[in-house]
Scaffold this motif. Sequence first.
Motif, PDB file in Angstrom:
ATOM      1  N   LYS A 128       0.843  -1.197   0.000  1.00 52.24           N
ATOM      2  CA  LYS A 128       0.000   0.000   0.000  1.00 52.24           C
ATOM      3  C   LYS A 128       0.873   1.240   0.000  1.00 52.24           C
ATOM      4  O   LYS A 128       1.956   1.247   0.583  1.00 52.24           O
ATOM      5  N   CYS A 129       0.359   2.301  -0.619  1.00 48.28           N
ATOM      6  CA  CYS A 129       1.031   3.598  -0.509  1.00 48.28           C
ATOM      7  C   CYS A 129      -0.003   4.698  -0.698  1.00 48.28           C
ATOM      8  O   CYS A 129      -1.074   4.469  -1.272  1.00 48.28           O
ATOM      9  N   GLU A 130       0.305   5.872  -0.193  1.00 44.97           N
ATOM     10  CA  GLU A 130      -0.638   6.990  -0.234  1.00 44.97           C
ATOM     11  C   GLU A 130      -0.250   7.996  -1.317  1.00 44.97           C
ATOM     12  O   GLU A 130       0.896   8.427  -1.403  1.00 44.97           O
ATOM     13  N   MET A 131      -1.234   8.343  -2.150  1.00 39.14           N
ATOM     14  CA  MET A 131      -1.051   9.397  -3.151  1.00 39.14           C
ATOM     15  C   MET A 131      -1.357  10.721  -2.466  1.00 39.14           C
ATOM     16  O   MET A 131      -2.518  11.094  -2.282  1.00 39.14           O
ATOM     17  N   LYS A 132      -0.342  11.410  -2.059  1.00 39.04           N
ATOM     18  CA  LYS A 132      -0.518  12.638  -1.290  1.00 39.04           C
ATOM     19  C   LYS A 132      -0.783  13.833  -2.210  1.00 39.04           C
ATOM     20  O   LYS A 132      -0.151  13.980  -3.257  1.00 39.04           O
ATOM     21  N   GLY A 133      -1.718  14.663  -1.776  1.00 40.83           N
ATOM     22  CA  GLY A 133      -1.939  15.944  -2.448  1.00 40.83           C
ATOM     23  C   GLY A 133      -2.272  15.846  -3.926  1.00 40.83           C
ATOM     24  O   GLY A 133      -3.146  15.091  -4.344  1.00 40.83           O
ATOM     25  N   PHE A 134      -1.525  16.588  -4.734  1.00 39.76           N
ATOM     26  CA  PHE A 134      -1.777  16.652  -6.168  1.00 39.76           C
ATOM     27  C   PHE A 134      -0.461  16.445  -6.919  1.00 39.76           C
ATOM     28  O   PHE A 134       0.627  16.585  -6.342  1.00 39.76           O
ATOM     29  N   PRO A 135      -0.542  16.101  -8.199  1.00 33.59           N
ATOM     30  CA  PRO A 135       0.696  15.907  -8.966  1.00 33.59           C
ATOM     31  C   PRO A 135       1.395  17.243  -9.204  1.00 33.59           C
ATOM     32  O   PRO A 135       0.752  18.238  -9.541  1.00 33.59           O
ATOM     33  N   GLU A 136       2.696  17.251  -9.005  1.00 34.40           N
ATOM     34  CA  GLU A 136       3.480  18.468  -9.273  1.00 34.40           C
ATOM     35  C   GLU A 136       3.988  18.380 -10.716  1.00 34.40           C
ATOM     36  O   GLU A 136       4.917  17.623 -11.022  1.00 34.40           O
ATOM     37  N   ILE A 137       3.309  19.135 -11.583  1.00 28.11           N
ATOM     38  CA  ILE A 137       3.536  18.999 -13.026  1.00 28.11           C
ATOM     39  C   ILE A 137       4.310  20.194 -13.571  1.00 28.11           C
ATOM     40  O   ILE A 137       4.005  21.349 -13.232  1.00 28.11           O
ATOM     41  N   GLN A 138       5.251  19.907 -14.434  1.00 27.13           N
ATOM     42  CA  GLN A 138       5.925  20.948 -15.225  1.00 27.13           C
ATOM     43  C   GLN A 138       5.820  20.562 -16.697  1.00 27.13           C
ATOM     44  O   GLN A 138       6.337  19.518 -17.113  1.00 27.13           O
ATOM     45  N   PHE A 139       5.102  21.396 -17.442  1.00 23.45           N
ATOM     46  CA  PHE A 139       4.874  21.098 -18.857  1.00 23.45           C
ATOM     47  C   PHE A 139       6.004  21.591 -19.772  1.00 23.45           C
ATOM     48  O   PHE A 139       6.369  20.935 -20.732  1.00 23.45           O
ATOM     49  N   LEU A 140       6.518  22.782 -19.467  1.00 19.30           N
ATOM     50  CA  LEU A 140       7.444  23.438 -20.403  1.00 19.30           C
ATOM     51  C   LEU A 140       8.762  23.791 -19.738  1.00 19.30           C
ATOM     52  O   LEU A 140       8.797  24.183 -18.556  1.00 19.30           O
ATOM     53  N   GLU A 141       9.834  23.660 -20.497  1.00 20.38           N
ATOM     54  CA  GLU A 141      11.152  24.048 -20.004  1.00 20.38           C
ATOM     55  C   GLU A 141      11.199  25.549 -19.741  1.00 20.38           C
ATOM     56  O   GLU A 141      11.912  26.023 -18.865  1.00 20.38           O
ATOM     57  N   SER A 142      10.404  26.283 -20.506  1.00 19.99           N
ATOM     58  CA  SER A 142      10.401  27.741 -20.355  1.00 19.99           C
ATOM     59  C   SER A 142       9.593  28.202 -19.135  1.00 19.99           C
ATOM     60  O   SER A 142       9.646  29.365 -18.757  1.00 19.99           O
ATOM     61  N   HIS A 143       8.820  27.292 -18.514  1.00 20.76           N
ATOM     62  CA  HIS A 143       8.031  27.614 -17.315  1.00 20.76           C
ATOM     63  C   HIS A 143       8.311  26.536 -16.264  1.00 20.76           C
ATOM     64  O   HIS A 143       7.773  25.434 -16.344  1.00 20.76           O
ATOM     65  N   LYS A 144       9.178  26.890 -15.321  1.00 21.77           N
ATOM     66  CA  LYS A 144       9.610  25.916 -14.313  1.00 21.77           C
ATOM     67  C   LYS A 144       8.633  25.794 -13.139  1.00 21.77           C
ATOM     68  O   LYS A 144       8.792  24.919 -12.291  1.00 21.77           O
ATOM     69  N   GLU A 145       7.622  26.671 -13.090  1.00 19.90           N
ATOM     70  CA  GLU A 145       6.688  26.600 -11.964  1.00 19.90           C
ATOM     71  C   GLU A 145       5.774  25.388 -12.123  1.00 19.90           C
ATOM     72  O   GLU A 145       5.395  25.007 -13.233  1.00 19.90           O
ATOM     73  N   ASN A 146       5.428  24.799 -10.968  1.00 21.65           N
ATOM     74  CA  ASN A 146       4.468  23.698 -11.005  1.00 21.65           C
ATOM     75  C   ASN A 146       3.081  24.218 -11.355  1.00 21.65           C
ATOM     76  O   ASN A 146       2.719  25.354 -11.008  1.00 21.65           O
ATOM     77  N   PRO A 148      -0.594  25.014 -10.827  1.00 26.96           N
ATOM     78  CA  PRO A 148      -1.324  25.202  -9.562  1.00 26.96           C
ATOM     79  C   PRO A 148      -2.500  24.237  -9.424  1.00 26.96           C
ATOM     80  O   PRO A 148      -3.081  23.809 -10.419  1.00 26.96           O
ATOM     81  N   ALA A 149      -2.840  23.923  -8.165  1.00 28.35           N
ATOM     82  CA  ALA A 149      -3.929  22.970  -7.887  1.00 28.35           C
ATOM     83  C   ALA A 149      -5.243  23.690  -7.617  1.00 28.35           C
ATOM     84  O   ALA A 149      -5.259  24.833  -7.161  1.00 28.35           O
ATOM     85  N   VAL A 150      -6.333  23.013  -7.910  1.00 29.42           N
ATOM     86  CA  VAL A 150      -7.688  23.532  -7.647  1.00 29.42           C
ATOM     87  C   VAL A 150      -8.147  22.984  -6.298  1.00 29.42           C
ATOM     88  O   VAL A 150      -8.319  21.768  -6.134  1.00 29.42           O
ATOM     89  N   ALA A 151      -8.352  23.892  -5.343  1.00 29.10           N
ATOM     90  CA  ALA A 151      -8.637  23.480  -3.963  1.00 29.10           C
ATOM     91  C   ALA A 151      -9.911  22.646  -3.823  1.00 29.10           C
ATOM     92  O   ALA A 151      -9.968  21.708  -3.024  1.00 29.10           O
ATOM     93  N   LYS A 152     -10.948  22.947  -4.601  1.00 26.91           N
ATOM     94  CA  LYS A 152     -12.231  22.238  -4.425  1.00 26.91           C
ATOM     95  C   LYS A 152     -12.142  20.764  -4.811  1.00 26.91           C
ATOM     96  O   LYS A 152     -13.033  19.978  -4.473  1.00 26.91           O
ATOM     97  N   SER A 153     -11.080  20.389  -5.532  1.00 26.73           N
ATOM     98  CA  SER A 153     -10.957  18.982  -5.930  1.00 26.73           C
ATOM     99  C   SER A 153     -10.275  18.126  -4.870  1.00 26.73           C
ATOM    100  O   SER A 153     -10.124  16.909  -5.054  1.00 26.73           O
ATOM    101  N   LYS A 154      -9.880  18.741  -3.754  1.00 24.19           N
ATOM    102  CA  LYS A 154      -9.191  17.977  -2.707  1.00 24.19           C
ATOM    103  C   LYS A 154     -10.160  17.001  -2.046  1.00 24.19           C
ATOM    104  O   LYS A 154     -11.233  17.390  -1.582  1.00 24.19           O
ATOM    105  N   PRO A 155      -9.825  15.708  -1.982  1.00 26.88           N
ATOM    106  CA  PRO A 155     -10.736  14.725  -1.360  1.00 26.88           C
ATOM    107  C   PRO A 155     -10.763  14.884   0.158  1.00 26.88           C
ATOM    108  O   PRO A 155      -9.833  15.425   0.754  1.00 26.88           O
ATOM    109  N   ALA A 156     -11.841  14.391   0.760  1.00 26.21           N
ATOM    110  CA  ALA A 156     -12.010  14.519   2.215  1.00 26.21           C
ATOM    111  C   ALA A 156     -11.095  13.586   2.991  1.00 26.21           C
ATOM    112  O   ALA A 156     -10.712  13.872   4.124  1.00 26.21           O
ATOM    113  N   ALA A 157     -10.732  12.456   2.396  1.00 22.23           N
ATOM    114  CA  ALA A 157      -9.907  11.454   3.089  1.00 22.23           C
ATOM    115  C   ALA A 157      -8.662  11.148   2.271  1.00 22.23           C
ATOM    116  O   ALA A 157      -8.632  11.381   1.064  1.00 22.23           O
ATOM    117  N   PRO A 158      -7.618  10.636   2.934  1.00 27.19           N
ATOM    118  CA  PRO A 158      -6.400  10.275   2.207  1.00 27.19           C
ATOM    119  C   PRO A 158      -6.678   9.227   1.128  1.00 27.19           C
ATOM    120  O   PRO A 158      -7.573   8.393   1.269  1.00 27.19           O
TER     121      PRO A 158
END
Length: 232
Positions: A128-146, A148-158
């Motif tokens: 077993k393992c826990e998928m914590k939070g949200f995926p930290e995605i970087q699409f472009l080399e020209s944009h190094k920022e992850n 951003p996540a949408v708060a309303k999509s956060k599940p109530a339980a792990p």
Amino acid sequence: MSTLRNRTTVLAAATTAVLALALTACGGDDSGTKSAGPATSNTAAAGSSSEAAKDTGTTTGGSTASGGGTASGGGTAKNTSATKGSTGSASATAPACATKDVKITAATQDGPPYTHIVLTAKNTSGHKCEMKGFPEIQFLESHKENVPAVAKSKPAAPVVLTPGAPAYALVKLSDGGKDEDGEPVSAFSVMLQGGSGLAAVKAPGASGIFVDPAQAKTGYWTYELRNGADDF
């Protein structure tokens, strides 16, 4: 004459003595009957005590049936379930999934314009393992920022994955407009929160995906995509 009187006197005295004896015997019977009366009452009391004891035994048996109230032992079973529940949540303390524990793939959602993709992370480890939070995605080399996540999509339980189980995250790429400032992407990187490693994910489609960094957003990892919470 004198002899006759004496006999009469003796006879009278004897009769009196016999009567006295008879009366004494009767009196003895009365008092015996009277004492026998309370004795009978005592016996009756003893009998009713026995009946009361039986009744009490029945009542106790009834409360022992309330020992069927050890069906409140059924309540103990509820506590056991609660314990199981807390043990289940304790399973939510499973280690964080690392990129080596899961296989991450991407697929387009809906038809053109393709504004969203769905990331699927399948647990390929043997634990077993826990998928914590949200995926930290970087699409472009020209944009190094992850992205951003949408708060309303956060599940109530792990989100704890058993071996072979998947988790999903909805990702917005753009608004689908022709005049957007975006770039084509054929592959991108994903990191898992709390875990280690970096996963390189192939973009879906022959020509990849179109990403506008200003509009890109990601949802949290969930067991399934949900209407409302994952609409963005």
